[in-house]
Scaffold this motif. Sequence first.
Motif, PDB file in Angstrom:
ATOM      1  N   ALA A  31       0.836  -1.202   0.000  1.00  0.00           N
ATOM      2  CA  ALA A  31       0.000   0.000   0.000  1.00  0.00           C
ATOM      3  C   ALA A  31       0.871   1.252   0.000  1.00  0.00           C
ATOM      4  N   LYS A  74      -0.602   4.875  -1.253  1.00  0.00           N
ATOM      5  CA  LYS A  74      -1.887   4.990  -0.565  1.00  0.00           C
ATOM      6  C   LYS A  74      -1.697   5.552   0.839  1.00  0.00           C
ATOM      7  N   SER A  75      -2.755   6.101   1.370  1.00  0.00           N
ATOM      8  CA  SER A  75      -2.741   6.704   2.693  1.00  0.00           C
ATOM      9  C   SER A  75      -2.703   5.637   3.779  1.00  0.00           C
ATOM     10  N   LYS A  76      -2.073   5.954   4.893  1.00  0.00           N
ATOM     11  CA  LYS A  76      -2.054   5.008   6.002  1.00  0.00           C
ATOM     12  C   LYS A  76      -3.442   4.867   6.639  1.00  0.00           C
ATOM     13  N   GLU A  77      -4.332   5.770   6.316  1.00  0.00           N
ATOM     14  CA  GLU A  77      -5.692   5.725   6.854  1.00  0.00           C
ATOM     15  C   GLU A  77      -6.504   4.550   6.318  1.00  0.00           C
ATOM     16  N   ILE A  78      -6.036   3.923   5.245  1.00  0.00           N
ATOM     17  CA  ILE A  78      -6.802   2.821   4.660  1.00  0.00           C
ATOM     18  C   ILE A  78      -6.474   1.471   5.289  1.00  0.00           C
ATOM     19  N   CYS A  79      -5.693   1.459   6.354  1.00  0.00           N
ATOM     20  CA  CYS A  79      -5.310   0.209   7.014  1.00  0.00           C
ATOM     21  C   CYS A  79      -6.564  -0.604   7.345  1.00  0.00           C
ATOM     22  N   PRO A  80      -6.645  -1.835   6.833  1.00  0.00           N
ATOM     23  CA  PRO A  80      -7.856  -2.636   7.026  1.00  0.00           C
ATOM     24  C   PRO A  80      -7.899  -3.393   8.357  1.00  0.00           C
ATOM     25  N   ARG A 108      -2.413  -4.249  12.991  1.00  0.00           N
ATOM     26  CA  ARG A 108      -2.385  -2.844  12.564  1.00  0.00           C
ATOM     27  C   ARG A 108      -0.967  -2.277  12.658  1.00  0.00           C
ATOM     28  N   TRP A 112       4.015  -0.026   5.883  1.00  0.00           N
ATOM     29  CA  TRP A 112       3.687   1.208   5.173  1.00  0.00           C
ATOM     30  C   TRP A 112       4.802   2.240   5.350  1.00  0.00           C
TER      31      TRP A 112
END
Length: 55
Positions: free
Chosen positions: A19, A24-30, A37, A44
């Motif tokens: 990611a 991609k932003s670290k905010e998208i961590c699923p 996490r 990331w």
Amino acid sequence: MKRQKRDRLERAHQRGYQAGIAGKSKEICPYQTINQRSHWLGGWREAMEDRAVIA
């Protein structure tokens, strides 16, 4: 059991790295669990450092 946990955490790290490389932003961590996490975010961050060296 320990192998399973390690594999999950390694997978989270790899997915976080992918990611990050993709920008991609670290905010998208699923992941919701702390361990997964933190491994995802570690991957990331590593990718962001690698991108900075390349750029």
